[in-house]
Structure formats: C-alpha cells, structure tokens
Motif scaffolding. Structure first.
Motif, PDB file in Angstrom:
ATOM      1  N   GLN A 198       0.808  -1.211  -0.094  1.00  9.56           N
ATOM      2  CA  GLN A 198      -0.238  -0.009  -0.015  1.00  9.56           C
ATOM      3  C   GLN A 198       0.978   1.302  -0.053  1.00  9.56           C
ATOM      4  N   ALA A 199       1.995   1.207   0.855  1.00 10.16           N
ATOM      5  CA  ALA A 199       2.889   2.460   1.057  1.00 10.16           C
ATOM      6  C   ALA A 199       3.403   2.435  -0.475  1.00 10.16           C
ATOM      7  N   ALA A 200       3.876   1.754  -1.078  1.00 10.92           N
ATOM      8  CA  ALA A 200       4.466   1.806  -2.700  1.00 10.92           C
ATOM      9  C   ALA A 200       3.422   2.093  -3.604  1.00 10.92           C
ATOM     10  N   CYS A 201       2.293   1.616  -3.447  1.00 11.48           N
ATOM     11  CA  CYS A 201       1.041   2.185  -4.329  1.00 11.48           C
ATOM     12  C   CYS A 201       0.876   3.564  -4.084  1.00 11.48           C
ATOM     13  N   ASP A 202       1.026   4.047  -3.125  1.00 14.37           N
ATOM     14  CA  ASP A 202       0.607   5.490  -2.700  1.00 14.37           C
ATOM     15  C   ASP A 202       1.573   6.262  -3.165  1.00 14.37           C
ATOM     16  N   ASP A 203       2.974   5.964  -3.106  1.00 15.44           N
ATOM     17  CA  ASP A 203       4.193   6.661  -3.729  1.00 15.44           C
ATOM     18  C   ASP A 203       4.009   6.694  -5.109  1.00 15.44           C
ATOM     19  N   LEU A 204       3.643   5.624  -5.848  1.00 16.88           N
ATOM     20  CA  LEU A 204       3.481   5.553  -7.155  1.00 16.88           C
ATOM     21  C   LEU A 204       2.445   6.421  -7.868  1.00 16.88           C
ATOM     22  N   ALA A 205       1.199   6.629  -7.118  1.00 22.45           N
ATOM     23  CA  ALA A 205       0.141   7.565  -7.260  1.00 22.45           C
ATOM     24  C   ALA A 205       0.706   9.088  -7.038  1.00 22.45           C
ATOM     25  N   ARG A 206       1.471   9.312  -6.044  1.00 22.71           N
ATOM     26  CA  ARG A 206       2.183  10.569  -5.787  1.00 22.71           C
ATOM     27  C   ARG A 206       3.196  10.820  -6.779  1.00 22.71           C
ATOM     28  N   ARG A 207       3.787  10.031  -7.380  1.00 22.59           N
ATOM     29  CA  ARG A 207       4.990  10.263  -8.602  1.00 22.59           C
ATOM     30  C   ARG A 207       4.127  10.807  -9.644  1.00 22.59           C
ATOM     31  N   SER A 208       3.184   9.839 -10.081  1.00 20.26           N
ATOM     32  CA  SER A 208       2.241   9.925 -11.203  1.00 20.26           C
ATOM     33  C   SER A 208       1.898  11.420 -11.178  1.00 20.26           C
ATOM     34  N   GLU A 209       1.105  11.719 -10.128  1.00 16.70           N
ATOM     35  CA  GLU A 209       0.262  13.099 -10.104  1.00 16.70           C
ATOM     36  C   GLU A 209       1.278  14.166 -10.170  1.00 16.70           C
ATOM     37  N   ALA A 210       2.428  14.045  -9.561  1.00 22.17           N
ATOM     38  CA  ALA A 210       3.616  15.035  -9.739  1.00 22.17           C
ATOM     39  C   ALA A 210       4.204  15.030 -11.057  1.00 22.17           C
ATOM     40  N   ASP A 262       5.093   0.578 -14.773  1.00 20.19           N
ATOM     41  CA  ASP A 262       4.118   1.244 -15.694  1.00 20.19           C
ATOM     42  C   ASP A 262       2.728   1.618 -14.749  1.00 20.19           C
ATOM     43  N   GLU A 263       2.263   2.821 -15.152  1.00 20.35           N
ATOM     44  CA  GLU A 263       1.391   3.437 -14.388  1.00 20.35           C
ATOM     45  C   GLU A 263       0.111   2.538 -14.210  1.00 20.35           C
ATOM     46  N   TYR A 264      -0.040   1.604 -15.012  1.00 18.50           N
ATOM     47  CA  TYR A 264      -1.160   0.694 -14.791  1.00 18.50           C
ATOM     48  C   TYR A 264      -1.399  -0.234 -13.645  1.00 18.50           C
ATOM     49  N   ALA A 265      -0.230  -0.164 -12.978  1.00 21.21           N
ATOM     50  CA  ALA A 265      -0.283  -0.733 -11.618  1.00 21.21           C
ATOM     51  C   ALA A 265      -1.150   0.091 -10.644  1.00 21.21           C
ATOM     52  N   LEU A 266      -1.414   1.323 -10.953  1.00 23.59           N
ATOM     53  CA  LEU A 266      -2.474   2.015 -10.030  1.00 23.59           C
ATOM     54  C   LEU A 266      -3.967   1.595 -10.237  1.00 23.59           C
ATOM     55  N   GLU A 267      -4.273   0.538 -11.421  1.00 23.23           N
ATOM     56  CA  GLU A 267      -5.692   0.187 -11.385  1.00 23.23           C
ATOM     57  C   GLU A 267      -6.173  -0.622 -10.134  1.00 23.23           C
ATOM     58  N   ASP A 268      -5.502  -1.165  -9.574  1.00 24.11           N
ATOM     59  CA  ASP A 268      -6.177  -2.079  -8.546  1.00 24.11           C
ATOM     60  C   ASP A 268      -5.196  -2.846  -7.731  1.00 24.11           C
ATOM     61  N   PRO A 269      -5.027  -3.506  -6.730  1.00 23.06           N
ATOM     62  CA  PRO A 269      -3.914  -4.443  -6.207  1.00 23.06           C
ATOM     63  C   PRO A 269      -3.847  -5.464  -7.021  1.00 23.06           C
ATOM     64  N   ALA A 270      -4.587  -6.135  -7.582  1.00 24.56           N
ATOM     65  CA  ALA A 270      -4.247  -7.321  -8.595  1.00 24.56           C
ATOM     66  C   ALA A 270      -3.101  -6.823  -9.400  1.00 24.56           C
ATOM     67  N   GLU A 271      -3.523  -5.704 -10.214  1.00 22.46           N
ATOM     68  CA  GLU A 271      -2.685  -5.024 -11.336  1.00 22.46           C
ATOM     69  C   GLU A 271      -1.714  -4.733 -10.720  1.00 22.46           C
ATOM     70  N   PHE A 272      -1.260  -3.981  -9.318  1.00 21.85           N
ATOM     71  CA  PHE A 272      -0.131  -3.401  -9.017  1.00 21.85           C
ATOM     72  C   PHE A 272       0.796  -4.874  -8.728  1.00 21.85           C
ATOM     73  N   PHE A 273       0.331  -6.093  -8.277  1.00 20.94           N
ATOM     74  CA  PHE A 273       1.153  -7.190  -7.924  1.00 20.94           C
ATOM     75  C   PHE A 273       1.642  -7.431  -9.230  1.00 20.94           C
ATOM     76  N   LEU A 332       4.198  -5.137 -10.689  1.00 24.10           N
ATOM     77  CA  LEU A 332       5.482  -5.381  -9.953  1.00 24.10           C
ATOM     78  C   LEU A 332       6.368  -6.521 -10.488  1.00 24.10           C
ATOM     79  N   SER A 333       5.609  -7.761 -10.529  1.00 29.56           N
ATOM     80  CA  SER A 333       6.040  -8.900 -10.781  1.00 29.56           C
ATOM     81  C   SER A 333       6.931  -8.956 -12.201  1.00 29.56           C
ATOM     82  N   GLU A 334       6.251  -8.417 -13.392  1.00 34.55           N
ATOM     83  CA  GLU A 334       6.886  -8.352 -14.652  1.00 34.55           C
ATOM     84  C   GLU A 334       8.275  -7.491 -14.195  1.00 34.55           C
ATOM     85  N   THR A 335       8.157  -6.338 -13.624  1.00 34.72           N
ATOM     86  CA  THR A 335       9.259  -5.400 -13.440  1.00 34.72           C
ATOM     87  C   THR A 335      10.316  -6.170 -12.584  1.00 34.72           C
TER      88      THR A 335
END
Length: 261
Positions: free
Chosen positions: A188-200, A207-218, A221-224
C-alpha cells in the motif's frame, strides 16, 4: 504423493523423454530474452525442463487464423516457467488452457453501479487471466515482452498465482515466515508513492497501469521484478525483498554474479 500422483508424474517424465527439442529451436524461442540469459547454465537447463513439462500439462489453443509454431509454444512456456522456477508447476494447477490471439483481443465485461444499472464495457487487451482459467495472451505482445520492463506472459501468469487465495487481490499465498501484514502495509505504501509520483509528473519506476487495483499492482511489480529489477529495488527496496522472498529468486544477485546478458 499418492500412488496415482506418482503414476501421473512417471507418465509425464516418459513423455518428456520422448520430446525431441533441438537446442537450436530452444534458443530460437528464448535465446534473445535477457531474463533467460541471466540464469546460470544449470538453471537454464532446469527452466527448459520446467517449460517442457508446462507444454505437456496445458492446452495451448490458437484463436482465429493464428498458427502456433513450436518456437512460439516454447517462447510462451519458457516465459511462463520463470515465475514458478523455484515454486514448482503445481502453483499453476488452477488453470488448464492458454488461448493465443494474433494481436490484441477485445474483452467484454459487465458491471453494476450503485443504482443497480448494469453496464457493458468493451476494451482492447494484450492479455487476461480468469479464475480457474483460461489465460489469454496476444502473440503480438508476447513478441514485445522483454523490452522496457514489459512482459505480458509474466504479468498474466502472476495473476494466476495471486488468484490461488481469495481471488485476485494482490495478496498471493505467502510462504512460511513471510508476514502478510507487512506485505499489505508495504504494498500500500508503494502504491501510494506511485500515485504521488504520477500526480507530480515524475518518472515512474513501474508502469502506471499498476494503479488500476491491487491485483494489477502485484502483476506489474512481478514483470518489473524479473525484467528490470534495478529500477524496482532503487524505488522500493522493501518491495523488491518481498518479491524475492515470494518468488524465491534474486534477479539482481544473478546480474551481480556476471551471468551474460
């Protein structure tokens, strides 16, 4: 393992012995993939066997006019084998069929809003995984996998790992000694940080697609984790360690050992 399980394994091993896969064909399928080249020779051999067992266990079906060659089948299986290299193929027991489209496919989904109105949605996808299968992939995107941190095979197959417990929620079954509360907190902390970076408007480590939902975030993250581990560890070292513990692999250690890229 019971008697019937041993018999099934014996039959599979016999079928595996009868497969004649020339080295040249295997290298045609996977030789250009940096993730494969990163592994030491003995690990490459284990990955090859795992991929062939995956070919024997799963049904690969072409959609439309696509003709699936042996090299195509091996490329998909080789990439799919990487996430379970240290987990085992049993982690893929929840599905049986891979459907391959030539290009992106159109997925149709329906959802109901808070007023009870059902909406129909069509969207173009490069891949999709359903609980209990099938897994759907675009061959066009399989070919693009391995570039710039993108890998549709690893992405969709990580969804199937996620679905092994309570559906696709970004929380796959963790091994003994791993702390589910710490996993949830740090994700959750990493997802929040990604959202902050995206907004800034900052450069994003995944990939920003990770922000879609927790399943997409995982899944992202896995492919990365496998494709561009340096970027992931630089951004979120705790997340990198969680994934290293879960997948029981350390891509950066492999790179540090000087395996050819």
């Amino acid at each position: 393992m019971g008697l019937f399980g041993k018999l099934s394994q014996w039959r599979e091993s016999r079928r595996l012995e009868q497969l004649e896969i020339p080295d040249a064909l295997w290298l045609e399928a996977l030789g250009d993939w940096a993730v494969y080249r990163r592994y030491a020779p003995d690990t490459q051999a284990r990955l090859r066997e795992l991929a062939l067992r995956l070919v024997l266990r799963k049904h690969v079906i072409a959609a439309g006019e696509l003709d699936i060659s042996d090299a195509m089948r091996l490329r998909i299986a080789g990439m799919a084998a990487v996430p379970v290299l240290e987990l085992g193929l049993d982690w893929y027991d929840g599905w049986q069929t891979l459907i391959i489209y030539d290009g992106p496919f159109i997925a149709e989904h329906s959802w109901q809003d808070e007023y009870g109105i059902v909406h129909e949605e069509l969207s173009e996808r490069s891949g999709e995984a359903w609980y209990r299968g099938p897994v759907v992939l675009s061959w066009e995107d399989v070919l693009a996998s391995g570039r710039n941190g993108f890998n549709v095979v690893v992405h969709e197959l990580s969804h199937t790992l996620d679905m092994r417990r309570e559906g696709a929620n970004g929380a796959p079954p963790l091994h003994a000694g791993m702390d589910p509360a710490a996993w949830k907190r740090d994700m959750q902390a990493a997802c929040d940080d990604l959202a902050r970076r995206s907004e800034a408007g900052e450069a994003l480590p995944v990939d920003e697609y990770a922000l879609e939902d927790p399943a997409e975030f995982f899944a992202v993250l896995s492919e990365t984790f496998f494709e561009t581990p340096e970027a992931l560890k630089a951004a979120w070292p705790t997340i990198y360690q969680h994934l290293a513990d879960f997948y029981r692999q350390d891509p950066l250690a492999q790179i540090a050992r000087g395996s050819p890229q």
